[in-house]
Scaffold this motif. Structure first.
Motif, short mmCIF file in Angstrom:
data_model
loop_
_atom_site.label_atom_id
_atom_site.label_comp_id
_atom_site.label_asym_id
_atom_site.label_seq_id
_atom_site.Cartn_x
_atom_site.Cartn_y
_atom_site.Cartn_z
N LEU A 51 37.73 47.40 50.10
CA LEU A 51 37.41 46.42 49.08
C LEU A 51 37.92 46.91 47.73
O LEU A 51 37.90 48.12 47.45
CB LEU A 51 35.90 46.20 48.99
N LYS A 52 38.32 45.97 46.91
CA LYS A 52 38.75 46.32 45.56
C LYS A 52 37.56 46.35 44.60
O LYS A 52 37.60 47.02 43.58
CB LYS A 52 39.79 45.32 45.06
N SER A 53 36.51 45.62 44.94
CA SER A 53 35.33 45.56 44.06
C SER A 53 34.55 46.87 44.12
O SER A 53 34.56 47.58 45.13
CB SER A 53 34.43 44.39 44.47
N GLU A 54 33.88 47.16 43.02
CA GLU A 54 33.05 48.36 42.94
C GLU A 54 31.79 48.18 43.78
O GLU A 54 31.36 47.04 44.04
CB GLU A 54 32.68 48.65 41.49
N PRO A 81 36.04 53.63 46.83
CA PRO A 81 36.37 52.39 47.53
C PRO A 81 35.58 52.21 48.81
O PRO A 81 35.27 53.17 49.51
CB PRO A 81 37.87 52.52 47.80
N ILE A 82 35.25 50.96 49.11
CA ILE A 82 34.41 50.63 50.26
C ILE A 82 35.31 50.21 51.43
O ILE A 82 36.07 49.24 51.31
CB ILE A 82 33.45 49.49 49.93
N GLY A 123 30.75 42.70 37.11
CA GLY A 123 31.28 42.53 38.45
C GLY A 123 32.76 42.23 38.50
O GLY A 123 33.38 42.30 39.56
N LEU A 124 33.36 41.90 37.35
CA LEU A 124 34.80 41.64 37.29
C LEU A 124 35.56 42.71 36.53
O LEU A 124 36.77 42.57 36.30
CB LEU A 124 35.06 40.28 36.63
N GLY A 125 34.88 43.77 36.11
CA GLY A 125 35.55 44.81 35.34
C GLY A 125 34.83 45.07 34.03
O GLY A 125 33.65 44.72 33.87
N ALA A 140 44.93 48.35 43.40
CA ALA A 140 43.85 49.28 43.07
C ALA A 140 44.42 50.67 42.80
O ALA A 140 45.44 51.07 43.38
CB ALA A 140 42.85 49.34 44.22
N TRP A 141 43.74 51.41 41.96
CA TRP A 141 44.23 52.73 41.57
C TRP A 141 44.39 53.66 42.77
O TRP A 141 45.32 54.47 42.83
CB TRP A 141 43.27 53.37 40.55
#
Length: 415
Positions: A51-54, A81-82, A228-230, A266-267
């Motif tokens: 996932l890209k989200s935290e 990352p998840i 949630g978006l940065g 993603a980084w």
């Protein structure tokens, strides 16, 4: 209204459908969720994805504390990352605890009738219901560029068509796109021994910076709050107050959805996008033709120079575009009754369409509530708004299925 009708049918068992079901069942309404929990995430994405989200932004919306991703997976930190498999397992645990009784199956038709609607399943069952929540996720809206439409599936596919990239081992594959999906697909192709070639409109590839888990006060003030978006003040507003977005001019909302979190990798993926992957940026698709056992894709750059990529398959990692016309599970008459703009349903503050009792959640709601509806993080807001309105408009007097507050705690099914 018929006493045999149930209160709500939710079409879809992804993050938005499960979150809405959890809120509705928690106050005792008769709810049926049609779909296999997290199926799209399980079969529409290949193993090895992350996932890209935290972690803090990867939770489904629950009606009480203790059900967040980080509650189920303690110790997961910002910047970690998840894995896809971990998120799917979390979603299915959430379903078993907060929305039990999900009905595997497929909805093939929703039409007006009975007390409100008749929902027909693929096995022929017809469910009379007062209310329908369409929470089908992004799957029906997979976008393939016009230059590639009409090509046979063995030559052109969308990234969501694959949960196993192994069939491309040893093959030349073009990946169209410049976002996380395109870049991660290219990396996974390289990992299994394919020869990926990324074709991107963007002049250069962009990469998200690694998040700083411990920010100093000056860094927080300068970078803005984390959401949630940065990070950023405006970003926080779009992520945490989507109800305000609805009041913005339509053109502004369209721009927010289009430009918030533009295509970027993603980084943690950057080092894996190495010399194994050919990358061509700053090009537009011009045409594609079948050629022997493959496909020839012609591109042009801003100077008008043309190039031809000869590959055996093209994977379009080109995102999703809401289009009410593609929701064929809604009868043609019902679709015609739903007021829409640019393919998206026009929704009230409570996600209700112009047809009373018909709600839309997830990507279909992004044109109204902004970019957070493209992400899991928006599921909590949508669930609260939808369930609150249904509760206020549902006839009283029936025996609750579950008393408020009796959803099991997060340790109930912990293994």
């Amino acid at each position: 209204m018929s006493d045999s009708a149930i209160d709500v049918v939710i079409v879809g068992a992804g993050p938005y459908g499960l979150s809405t079901a959890a809120h509705l069942q928690n106050i005792g309404l008769d709810v049926r969720v049609i779909g296999t929990p997290m199926q799209f995430w399980d079969v529409g994405m290949p193993p090895g994805m992350y996932l890209k989200s935290e972690p803090f932004a990867s939770s489904l919306g629950a009606p009480q504390p203790g059900m967040a991703f980080t509650d189920r997976n303690p110790g997961w930190r910002i910047g970690q990352p998840i894995p896809l498999e971990t998120f799917v397992a979390y979603g299915r645990w959430f379903a078993s605890v907060c929305a039990p009784g999900t009905t595997p199956g497929e909805v093939v038709n929703v039409d007006r009738g009975g007390p409100g609607y008749i929902v027909t399943l693929a096995d022929g069952e017809e469910i009379p219901t007062r209310t329908v929540v369409v929470a089908v996720g992004v799957g029906p809206f997979a976008h393939v560029p016009e230059e590639l439409t009409g090509m046979p599936s063995w030559l052109v596919s969308h990234s969501t068509d694959h949960n196993d990239l192994g069939l491309f081992r040893g093959k030349d594959v073009a990946v169209v796109g410049a976002g996380q999906s395109a870049l991660e697909t290219a990396v996974l192709l390289a990992d299994i021994g394919a020869r990926p070639h990324v074709l991107a409109r963007r002049v250069r590839l962009d990469w998200n910076p690694r998040p700083n888990e411990r920010r100093s006060l000056p860094e927080k003030l300068r970078g803005g709050p984390r959401s949630g978006l940065g990070s950023g003040y405006r970003t926080w507003l779009w992520a945490e107050r989507p109800g305000l977005v609805r009041h913005l001019p339509e053109a502004t909302r369209q721009r927010l959805v289009r430009e918030t979190l533009p295509p970027a990798g993603a980084w943690w993926l950057r080092d894996r996008c190495d010399e194994r992957i050919r990358v061509t940026t700053g090009v537009h698709l011009l045409k594609a033709i079948e050629q022997d056992d493959g496909i020839a894709v012609t591109t042009t750059d801003r100077h008008g120079r043309r190039d031809v990529a000869e590959v055996e398959h093209v994977i379009c990692a080109t995102g999703f575009a809401p289009d009410l016309a593609r929701l064929t599970l809604l009868s043609s008459d019902l679709r015609a009754r739903v007021k829409s703009r640019l393919g998206s349903p026009v929704l009230s503050r409570d996600f209700e369409s112009s047809v009373p009792g018909l709600y839309f959640a997830g990507l279909a709601a992004a044109a109204t509530f902004g970019p957070v509806m493209r992400f899991v993080h928006g599921s909590g807001f949508a669930a609260r708004r939808i369930s609150g309105h249904i509760i206020r408009t549902t006839p009283r007097g029936r025996t609750p299925l579950r008393r408020p507050g009796t959803v099991p705690g997060p340790d109930a099914l912990r293994t």
